[in-house]
Design a protein around this motif. Sequence first.
Motif, mmCIF file in Angstrom:
data_model
loop_
_atom_site.group_PDB
_atom_site.id
_atom_site.type_symbol
_atom_site.label_atom_id
_atom_site.label_comp_id
_atom_site.label_asym_id
_atom_site.label_seq_id
_atom_site.Cartn_x
_atom_site.Cartn_y
_atom_site.Cartn_z
ATOM 1 N N SER A 171 0.829 -1.206 0.000
ATOM 2 C CA SER A 171 0.000 0.000 0.000
ATOM 3 C C SER A 171 0.864 1.256 0.000
ATOM 4 C CB SER A 171 -0.910 0.000 1.228
ATOM 5 O OG SER A 171 -1.574 1.239 1.371
ATOM 6 N N SER A 172 0.387 2.290 -0.687
ATOM 7 C CA SER A 172 1.121 3.561 -0.750
ATOM 8 C C SER A 172 1.266 4.204 0.618
ATOM 9 C CB SER A 172 0.409 4.518 -1.704
ATOM 10 O OG SER A 172 -0.921 4.768 -1.244
ATOM 11 N N GLN A 173 0.420 3.796 1.567
ATOM 12 C CA GLN A 173 0.545 4.323 2.926
ATOM 13 C C GLN A 173 1.825 3.826 3.590
ATOM 14 O OE1 GLN A 173 -2.869 3.485 5.335
ATOM 15 N NE2 GLN A 173 -2.041 4.460 7.176
ATOM 16 N N PHE A 174 2.314 2.686 3.138
ATOM 17 C CA PHE A 174 3.526 2.107 3.706
ATOM 18 C C PHE A 174 4.731 2.243 2.764
ATOM 19 C CE2 PHE A 174 -0.113 -0.369 5.310
ATOM 20 C CZ PHE A 174 -0.003 -0.089 6.660
ATOM 21 N N SER B 260 6.763 13.745 10.263
ATOM 22 C CA SER B 260 6.274 13.002 9.104
ATOM 23 C C SER B 260 5.614 11.700 9.523
ATOM 24 C CB SER B 260 7.436 12.710 8.149
ATOM 25 O OG SER B 260 8.041 13.902 7.717
ATOM 26 N N GLN B 261 6.195 11.047 10.507
ATOM 27 C CA GLN B 261 5.616 9.797 11.000
ATOM 28 C C GLN B 261 4.288 10.056 11.700
ATOM 29 O OE1 GLN B 261 8.082 7.884 13.891
ATOM 30 N NE2 GLN B 261 6.649 6.216 14.282
ATOM 31 N N ARG B 262 4.242 11.125 12.488
ATOM 32 C CA ARG B 262 3.035 11.425 13.261
ATOM 33 C C ARG B 262 1.847 11.712 12.358
ATOM 34 N NH1 ARG B 262 4.112 16.107 17.299
ATOM 35 N NH2 ARG B 262 5.756 14.602 17.818
ATOM 36 N N PHE B 263 2.075 12.396 11.244
ATOM 37 C CA PHE B 263 0.986 12.770 10.342
ATOM 38 C C PHE B 263 0.906 11.872 9.101
ATOM 39 C CE2 PHE B 263 1.930 16.673 12.708
ATOM 40 C CZ PHE B 263 0.648 17.006 13.171
ATOM 41 N N LEU B 264 1.577 10.697 9.177
ATOM 42 C CA LEU B 264 1.525 9.702 8.105
ATOM 43 C C LEU B 264 1.936 10.285 6.749
ATOM 44 C CD1 LEU B 264 -1.747 7.729 9.001
ATOM 45 C CD2 LEU B 264 0.639 7.075 9.432
ATOM 46 N N THR C 163 4.210 9.602 4.553
ATOM 47 C CA THR C 163 5.182 8.565 4.193
ATOM 48 C C THR C 163 6.154 8.993 3.099
ATOM 49 O OG1 THR C 163 3.409 6.995 4.722
ATOM 50 C CG2 THR C 163 5.408 6.110 3.737
ATOM 51 N N PRO C 164 5.716 9.672 2.023
ATOM 52 C CA PRO C 164 6.687 10.105 1.010
ATOM 53 C C PRO C 164 7.777 11.012 1.583
ATOM 54 C CG PRO C 164 4.465 10.252 0.142
ATOM 55 C CD PRO C 164 4.337 9.964 1.598
ATOM 56 N N LYS C 165 7.380 11.930 2.452
ATOM 57 C CA LYS C 165 8.357 12.827 3.067
ATOM 58 C C LYS C 165 9.293 12.060 3.987
ATOM 59 C CE LYS C 165 8.640 17.174 5.621
ATOM 60 N NZ LYS C 165 7.849 18.265 6.265
ATOM 61 N N LEU C 166 8.753 11.078 4.716
ATOM 62 C CA LEU C 166 9.571 10.274 5.614
ATOM 63 C C LEU C 166 10.613 9.481 4.823
ATOM 64 C CD1 LEU C 166 10.151 9.238 8.451
ATOM 65 C CD2 LEU C 166 8.359 7.518 8.132
ATOM 66 N N PHE C 167 10.196 8.897 3.692
ATOM 67 C CA PHE C 167 11.139 8.168 2.840
ATOM 68 C C PHE C 167 12.207 9.112 2.290
ATOM 69 C CE2 PHE C 167 8.759 4.422 3.177
ATOM 70 C CZ PHE C 167 9.385 3.408 2.479
ATOM 71 N N ALA C 168 11.785 10.293 1.882
ATOM 72 C CA ALA C 168 12.733 11.261 1.340
ATOM 73 C C ALA C 168 13.784 11.641 2.387
ATOM 74 C CB ALA C 168 11.987 12.505 0.860
ATOM 75 N N LEU C 169 13.358 11.830 3.623
ATOM 76 C CA LEU C 169 14.284 12.183 4.693
ATOM 77 C C LEU C 169 15.240 11.041 5.001
ATOM 78 C CD1 LEU C 169 11.786 14.037 7.062
ATOM 79 C CD2 LEU C 169 13.693 15.065 5.815
#
Length: 287
Positions: free
Chosen positions: A69-72, A249-253, A255-261
């Motif tokens: 899923s794109s959420q993950f 990024s994790q708190r507000f889901l 995910t794209p930003k979290l992966f980028a970081l």
Amino acid sequence: MIVLLCLLIIVLLLLYLGFEIGQDVIFNRKKFFTFFEKPRLQTKIIYNIAILIFVLAIWVLLSYTNVVSSQFLPTPYATLSAFLESLVSGELIKNTLVSLYRVGIGFLLASIIGVLLGSIIGTFSRVEALLQPLNSAIRYIPPTAFIGLSIIWLGIGEVNKIALIFFAVIFYIIQMVADTVKLVPKVYIETAQILGATRREIFTRIILSSSIADILAVIRVNLGAAWTFLIVAELVSAQNGLGYLMSISQRFLQTPKLFALIFFVGFLGFLSDSLLARAIKYFSRWK
């Protein structure tokens, strides 16, 4: 179309790798598993690019087919868009400078003190008997165990984060440097003593000089740990920094930003590791 292309790339790369290994293992015609061989620069670049393309193709395959899923697992395009958005807004640059300051100060202090103490401990047996047991005992305490105490003692300001990075790596640097300087051939020291060198000259011009490349290798290894505990410190108690951005990024889901970081931190780590690798190569030319 892009999914089929990625699937084709994965299959072709796997077939090529299997062919190369098979030529070596079965027919003994290649040198894929040659001991300590230094491949040509062209071969090394091809292999580096191939593994990056392979990982990217798997990522595209899993994300665009919704196997995950794109959420993950966001798509590469979404991740790149999030990175560019953070970069253009100035958010990424500002927080990166904050994190670089923290890891730079904390790790620099740990490196200077750790190299000095480790060199002394590894050189003089009486100092080793005095300090080594204490260092060994503290070294086995997980650095994360100090997070609560560091907040109580130092608050949640900059000193807390720098201190956590400092204490997370210094005891390992001390131990590894001490083990490194012990490998200096005793004949070097004996020859210097016969030629009339003072203890200070032997320590600086023989022990430290001949160990500098290996000491830089110790620093290279522990720099990765410093980055790890920087992110840990910023995840726990920070209002800025790369770890703080990851936490938001994790708190507000996001995910794209979290992966980028995550990829950006990996890039910074790779860059610093490459610089130290070049420094090691430069100082070990005499070998």
